[in-house]
Write a protein that holds these residues in place. Structure first.
Motif, mmCIF file in Angstrom:
data_model
loop_
_atom_site.group_PDB
_atom_site.id
_atom_site.type_symbol
_atom_site.label_atom_id
_atom_site.label_comp_id
_atom_site.label_asym_id
_atom_site.label_seq_id
_atom_site.Cartn_x
_atom_site.Cartn_y
_atom_site.Cartn_z
ATOM 1 N N MET A 1 0.851 -1.180 0.000
ATOM 2 C CA MET A 1 0.000 0.000 0.000
ATOM 3 C C MET A 1 0.896 1.244 0.000
ATOM 4 S SD MET A 1 -2.880 1.180 2.730
ATOM 5 C CE MET A 1 -1.779 1.434 4.098
ATOM 6 N N GLY A 2 1.365 1.636 -1.171
ATOM 7 C CA GLY A 2 2.220 2.805 -1.275
ATOM 8 C C GLY A 2 1.442 4.020 -1.739
ATOM 9 N N TYR A 3 2.132 5.112 -1.782
ATOM 10 C CA TYR A 3 1.555 6.366 -2.248
ATOM 11 C C TYR A 3 1.925 6.606 -3.706
ATOM 12 C CZ TYR A 3 0.135 7.825 2.432
ATOM 13 O OH TYR A 3 -0.485 7.914 3.638
ATOM 14 N N HIS A 4 1.047 7.272 -4.432
ATOM 15 C CA HIS A 4 1.334 7.670 -5.805
ATOM 16 C C HIS A 4 0.999 9.158 -5.968
ATOM 17 C CE1 HIS A 4 -2.925 6.494 -5.802
ATOM 18 N NE2 HIS A 4 -3.072 7.418 -6.729
ATOM 19 N N LYS A 5 1.658 9.801 -6.920
ATOM 20 C CA LYS A 5 1.445 11.234 -7.118
ATOM 21 C C LYS A 5 0.058 11.475 -7.698
ATOM 22 C CE LYS A 5 4.262 13.558 -9.881
ATOM 23 N NZ LYS A 5 5.107 14.568 -10.552
ATOM 24 N N LYS A 6 -0.691 12.336 -7.023
ATOM 25 C CA LYS A 6 -2.047 12.685 -7.450
ATOM 26 C C LYS A 6 -2.064 14.040 -8.165
ATOM 27 C CE LYS A 6 -6.561 12.037 -7.240
ATOM 28 N NZ LYS A 6 -7.238 10.959 -7.916
ATOM 29 N N TYR A 7 -1.322 15.030 -7.631
ATOM 30 C CA TYR A 7 -1.287 16.373 -8.205
ATOM 31 C C TYR A 7 0.106 16.975 -8.089
ATOM 32 C CZ TYR A 7 -6.387 16.240 -7.703
ATOM 33 O OH TYR A 7 -7.697 15.894 -7.784
ATOM 34 N N ASP A 8 0.432 17.858 -9.027
ATOM 35 C CA ASP A 8 1.580 18.746 -8.917
ATOM 36 C C ASP A 8 1.049 20.067 -8.367
ATOM 37 O OD1 ASP A 8 3.774 17.225 -10.019
ATOM 38 O OD2 ASP A 8 2.822 17.447 -11.973
ATOM 39 N N LEU A 9 1.822 20.723 -7.505
ATOM 40 C CA LEU A 9 1.450 22.025 -6.967
ATOM 41 C C LEU A 9 2.323 23.085 -7.614
ATOM 42 C CD1 LEU A 9 1.156 21.060 -3.195
ATOM 43 C CD2 LEU A 9 -0.666 21.220 -4.899
ATOM 44 N N SER A 10 1.706 24.116 -8.173
ATOM 45 C CA SER A 10 2.443 25.145 -8.908
ATOM 46 C C SER A 10 1.996 26.534 -8.487
ATOM 47 C CB SER A 10 2.221 24.992 -10.413
ATOM 48 O OG SER A 10 2.689 23.738 -10.843
ATOM 49 N N VAL A 11 2.939 27.472 -8.581
ATOM 50 C CA VAL A 11 2.692 28.877 -8.264
ATOM 51 C C VAL A 11 3.049 29.714 -9.481
ATOM 52 C CG1 VAL A 11 3.457 30.806 -6.807
ATOM 53 C CG2 VAL A 11 3.146 28.547 -5.811
ATOM 54 N N LYS A 12 2.216 30.691 -9.803
ATOM 55 C CA LYS A 12 2.514 31.596 -10.915
ATOM 56 C C LYS A 12 3.638 32.528 -10.484
ATOM 57 C CE LYS A 12 0.348 34.712 -14.209
ATOM 58 N NZ LYS A 12 -0.924 35.339 -14.605
ATOM 59 N N THR A 13 4.750 32.457 -11.206
ATOM 60 C CA THR A 13 5.932 33.228 -10.832
ATOM 61 C C THR A 13 6.270 34.318 -11.845
ATOM 62 O OG1 THR A 13 7.324 31.524 -11.835
ATOM 63 C CG2 THR A 13 6.967 31.392 -9.458
ATOM 64 N N GLY A 14 5.468 34.455 -12.869
ATOM 65 C CA GLY A 14 5.743 35.506 -13.842
ATOM 66 C C GLY A 14 4.867 35.370 -15.058
ATOM 67 N N THR A 15 5.156 36.216 -16.040
ATOM 68 C CA THR A 15 4.443 36.176 -17.311
ATOM 69 C C THR A 15 5.449 36.330 -18.443
ATOM 70 O OG1 THR A 15 4.069 38.566 -17.269
ATOM 71 C CG2 THR A 15 2.324 37.184 -16.352
ATOM 72 N N TYR A 16 5.012 35.999 -19.641
ATOM 73 C CA TYR A 16 5.824 36.178 -20.837
ATOM 74 C C TYR A 16 4.883 36.417 -22.009
ATOM 75 C CZ TYR A 16 4.647 31.341 -22.058
ATOM 76 O OH TYR A 16 3.977 30.187 -22.373
ATOM 77 N N GLU A 17 5.420 36.942 -23.093
ATOM 78 C CA GLU A 17 4.639 37.218 -24.301
ATOM 79 C C GLU A 17 4.920 36.151 -25.351
ATOM 80 O OE1 GLU A 17 2.491 39.862 -24.844
ATOM 81 O OE2 GLU A 17 2.795 40.430 -22.749
ATOM 82 N N LYS A 18 3.852 35.658 -25.972
ATOM 83 C CA LYS A 18 3.995 34.698 -27.060
ATOM 84 C C LYS A 18 2.936 35.021 -28.094
ATOM 85 C CE LYS A 18 4.252 29.815 -28.162
ATOM 86 N NZ LYS A 18 4.226 28.452 -27.649
ATOM 87 N N LEU B 1 3.974 18.629 -4.335
ATOM 88 C CA LEU B 1 3.071 17.631 -4.900
ATOM 89 C C LEU B 1 2.176 17.060 -3.817
ATOM 90 C CD1 LEU B 1 4.402 14.533 -4.174
ATOM 91 C CD2 LEU B 1 6.102 15.500 -5.680
ATOM 92 N N ILE B 2 1.109 16.419 -4.250
ATOM 93 C CA ILE B 2 0.203 15.720 -3.344
ATOM 94 C C ILE B 2 0.255 14.246 -3.697
ATOM 95 C CG2 ILE B 2 -2.207 15.406 -2.651
ATOM 96 C CD1 ILE B 2 -2.634 18.380 -3.162
ATOM 97 N N LEU B 3 0.498 13.426 -2.685
ATOM 98 C CA LEU B 3 0.519 11.977 -2.843
ATOM 99 C C LEU B 3 -0.763 11.401 -2.248
ATOM 100 C CD1 LEU B 3 4.172 11.273 -1.620
ATOM 101 C CD2 LEU B 3 3.370 11.399 -3.982
ATOM 102 N N GLU B 4 -1.214 10.276 -2.809
ATOM 103 C CA GLU B 4 -2.425 9.626 -2.311
ATOM 104 C C GLU B 4 -2.197 8.121 -2.265
ATOM 105 O OE1 GLU B 4 -6.762 10.789 -3.303
ATOM 106 O OE2 GLU B 4 -6.258 9.173 -4.705
ATOM 107 N N ASN B 5 -2.714 7.469 -1.210
ATOM 108 C CA ASN B 5 -2.597 6.006 -1.149
ATOM 109 C C ASN B 5 -3.909 5.362 -1.579
ATOM 110 O OD1 ASN B 5 -4.345 6.044 1.075
ATOM 111 N ND2 ASN B 5 -2.785 5.499 2.561
ATOM 112 N N ASP B 6 -3.961 4.040 -1.554
ATOM 113 C CA ASP B 6 -5.134 3.303 -2.030
ATOM 114 C C ASP B 6 -6.380 3.564 -1.186
ATOM 115 O OD1 ASP B 6 -3.559 2.232 -4.020
ATOM 116 O OD2 ASP B 6 -3.070 0.428 -2.866
ATOM 117 N N GLU B 7 -6.194 4.005 0.061
ATOM 118 C CA GLU B 7 -7.323 4.289 0.942
ATOM 119 C C GLU B 7 -7.817 5.733 0.809
ATOM 120 O OE1 GLU B 7 -5.777 3.356 4.772
ATOM 121 O OE2 GLU B 7 -5.863 1.192 4.437
#
Length: 82
Positions: free
Chosen positions: A1-18, A31-37
């Motif tokens: 019963m291990g953990y697996h990655k459920k989400y990446d956590l990100s913060v907006k650190t800037g902008t750019y033009e494209k 990140l957020i990890l989640e187990n089978d339970e």
């Protein structure tokens, strides 16, 4: 019963033009990890300086976005979001 990655956590650190459009640049801060339970664990990068993130005037909190992990052949949320 291990953990697996459920989400990446990100913060907006800037902008750019494209192509004349302003885009957001995001940095992975954990990140957020989640187990089978369904139990979850949040892991935060201890070296990321949340105090350096620009906040809206009058706000005293930093907004952290959750993204489902991308497959290896897709772009990661740690660089730029299109």
């Amino acid at each position: 019963m291990g953990y697996h990655k459920k989400y990446d956590l990100s913060v907006k650190t800037g902008t750019y033009e494209k192509n004349g459009e302003t885009k957001g640049k995001y940095t992975n801060v954990g990140l957020i990890l989640e187990n089978d339970e369904g139990k979850r664990i949040v892991m935060i990068d201890p070296l990321f300086n949340f105090g350096a993130v620009r906040r809206e005037e009058g706000k005293d909190m930093v907004m952290v976005s959750m993204f489902e992990p991308k497959k290896d052949n897709q772009k990661q949320a740690t660089s730029e979001e299109e």
